[in-house]
Every structure is written in structure tokens, then in C-alpha cells.
Design a protein around this motif. Sequence first.
Motif, short mmCIF file in Angstrom:
data_model
loop_
_atom_site.label_atom_id
_atom_site.label_comp_id
_atom_site.label_asym_id
_atom_site.label_seq_id
_atom_site.Cartn_x
_atom_site.Cartn_y
_atom_site.Cartn_z
N UNK A 155 -1.71 -10.00 1.42
CA UNK A 155 -2.92 -10.84 1.44
C UNK A 155 -3.97 -9.88 2.64
N UNK A 156 -3.47 -8.95 3.08
CA UNK A 156 -4.34 -8.15 4.00
C UNK A 156 -4.90 -7.12 3.25
N UNK A 157 -6.21 -7.45 3.72
CA UNK A 157 -7.18 -6.50 2.75
C UNK A 157 -8.22 -5.44 3.59
N UNK A 158 -7.85 -5.57 4.94
CA UNK A 158 -8.23 -4.68 5.95
C UNK A 158 -7.35 -4.44 6.94
N UNK A 159 -7.69 -3.37 7.75
CA UNK A 159 -6.60 -3.29 8.82
C UNK A 159 -6.58 -4.31 10.03
N UNK B 206 -0.16 -4.08 -2.59
CA UNK B 206 -1.37 -3.64 -2.42
C UNK B 206 -1.39 -2.14 -2.02
N UNK B 207 -2.00 -1.01 -2.59
CA UNK B 207 -1.84 0.35 -2.30
C UNK B 207 -2.64 0.64 -0.84
N UNK B 208 -3.31 -0.36 -0.58
CA UNK B 208 -4.04 -0.15 0.79
C UNK B 208 -3.05 0.03 1.82
N UNK B 209 -1.92 -0.71 1.82
CA UNK B 209 -0.96 -0.29 3.05
C UNK B 209 -0.37 1.03 3.10
#
Length: 409
Positions: free
Chosen positions: A263-267, A298-301
Motif C-alpha cells: 500500500x505504500x505509494x511514497x517513501x 509495486x515496483x516503487x519499492x
Amino acid sequence: MTDKVSFIHCADLHIDSPFKGLSNIPEQQFKDIRESTFIALDNLVDLAISKRVDFILMVGDLFDQNQQSIKAQSRLTRAFEKLRDNSIDVFISYGNHDHVNGRLFDYDYPNNVYVFESEHVDNFIFKKDDVPLATIYGFSYVEREVLDNKANKFKTVTSTPYQIAMLHGSVSSNTDHDVYAPFQISDLTSKSFDYWALGHIHKRQQLNDEPLIVYPGNIQGRSIKETGEKGCYHVEISETNRQLEFFPLQYIRFEEITIQADHCKDPQELEVLVEKTMKQTSERFGKSIVRLHITSDSVLLEQWYRSSILDEIIDFINELNNREENWVFIQDVRVTYTGQWDKQLIKSGHSFLGELLHSFDTDEIMQNDLQSLFTHRQARKYLDHFTDEEKADIKQKAEDLLIYQLLKE
């Protein structure tokens, strides 16, 4: 009716361990770490007194190294004196880390301490109210290595009600540790002993019930490989009953913690999640050193991990926790992407990346690519050879990085 016998079985105290692999931890926390083996020893003594045991068995590796510090010897002697003042005897055997011929000096212990000084299996008779109650058998490592089967040398030679054996060694098929004084379980069960007190393996386990064959593990974890509770067993044996109860003694706990960050969309959201998890860890375990495993679909991580944003988050949280009484230090972070990159699916195809990933299935990639490190003129002075676990970790991280770099777009 014969009196029951009550005792503490501990091993692998590794008093005054230098904790070399943790020297990068902040100074105040590292002081706690260096003191942890001594505090675990104090906890052991307090437990023995509260349980009013007859004696303590210390089965090898009391010290972390054969050249024991004055501090280690003095703290141990004071512990023995406190036990003496409470009428508790201690039986000691030395192991591969504190073998007899490695000492720089001898040290006199109080008269409640009985030491197996020879590699020859010997025995002491424990008396209760001047009546022989138990015979304790054991031996010590004279040199660092004992490679022959010492279990075959044990045999009962008295008629006391209880026969107890102390053996610092490992099952011959166990390859997780250096195999010293190797034995088969059948070597022990074929003897007429009531209890086999084992040492050397740092993971507590009961190998057999009749007779009891037990590893208590070490009393204080020393690396992230030694997670969870560490301590000793309180044992009570009578003619009709045998009771075995584990008691934790550790001052600092090592743990592997996994959190899901889908669920983390930003740092900032990730920072809040990690900080909350570390607070829960502190409340549950007290002072802790953690290997953190973060998963996300999510590839964000992966992007935050590869761009060092995650490192900054961890450094910030470690700095916050440094001020806490029950601090938690994140020593290592592992990231797993659980999205569309299926390694097994990629490897089952005939793509370039699939063929490339197959190269990780052999040990050649480690032998060839890491060899230059160990032959480098400067690096080889500081590097120890990697364990199998460390090699697997390096391979996994390299594999993950390769997939990320080739598929991130």
C-alpha cells in the motif's frame, strides 16, 4: 524413595564475545551488545538460585576464545561465588573455543566448581546431604579439535541413582556447524544414562526423550543467524518423572521481521510503516537487532531500494531508536518484489534473461566472480571466506538486481 535431582543445563556461553560483525552499530548500543553475554550469565545465576537447583552443567565454550580476558574470568568467578553462597555446585567442561591448551593463564575457582580438565572421560559424584545422588561424566577439549567419537568412551561406573553425561559435540551428519566429537544418536541411547547434556550447537533441540538428549543452545545470540529466545533448560529427574523446561536468558534478541508494503505509494508511507513495526518489535522483544524483509507488489519499492532512498529511511529510524531504552537496530534490509516478475516463469522460457538466470544455478558464478576479491592485495587482509548462507544471499541479491535492471521499464 530417592530424592529427585534438579539442575540447570546450559552451554556455549561465549562470555566476552567481541561481536566483530556488529562493530558498525552506534557506540552506546554496541556497549549494550558487548555486555550482553555477561548479563545473560547474571540471568543464569539468578534463575538457578530462584529454582534452588542442586547444580549447573556448563557444557563447553564458556568463553568465546581460548585467550580469555581478565574481565571474563573475574565475572565468571563472581558468578560462581554467588552460586556457592547459595549451595549450588557447578560442573564445567571446555569446548573447541576455550580448549585447555589455549589458555594464557590458569584461574582458581571456588570449591563448588568441578572442572573436567582432561580429554579422558572422567566423573564427579554429586552428594546431597552427604548421600551420593548423581554421577556427572564429561571431558574437555585439550586442543581446539576433537575429531574422534567421544560418545563411545562414556560408560557408567557407579551405582548412584542418576547418571548424567556432558558432551560438547555434534551429530556426525550435521553440516551446519564444524563437526567435532561426532556421534550418532544411537551411540547415546545405547548407554545407561538418564540425561545427555549436549553443547556446541547453538540451536536448542531435544534429540531424544528416553533417555533425554538435549541441546540448550547458547544463552545469548551473537548474530542474525541466531534468532529468537536464547537460554537454558531447568531439568528435574526423579524415579517416576522427568521434567524439562526452557528459560530465556538473553539480554539482546536477534530477529527476522517481514513487513508487507503493497500500500505504500511514497517513501513517507514506508517510513511510517517501518517505524511502527520497529516500535512493536521493541515492545515485544526489548533490545533487538533486526534483519528486515520488505515485500511489495509495486515496483516503487525496488526503485527506492536501488536509489538508496530506503537506506536513508532505515538510517533515520535507527537514529531515532538509538535514543530509546529498549532500542531496535535494523542491521540489514532485504527487498522482495512480488509483482509480475516471476523468476520461475522467466527461467522456464527460452529468453535471453531466462538463460542468464540459469547461470545462477551453479556455484561457478561465485567461484569465478568473487575470486578476484580474495586475491586482491588489500581486500584479502580483511575478508573471511563466505559461508554457504552468505553466498546464497549474494547470489539472490545479484539475481534480483539483474532482473530489475533488465525489466524495470
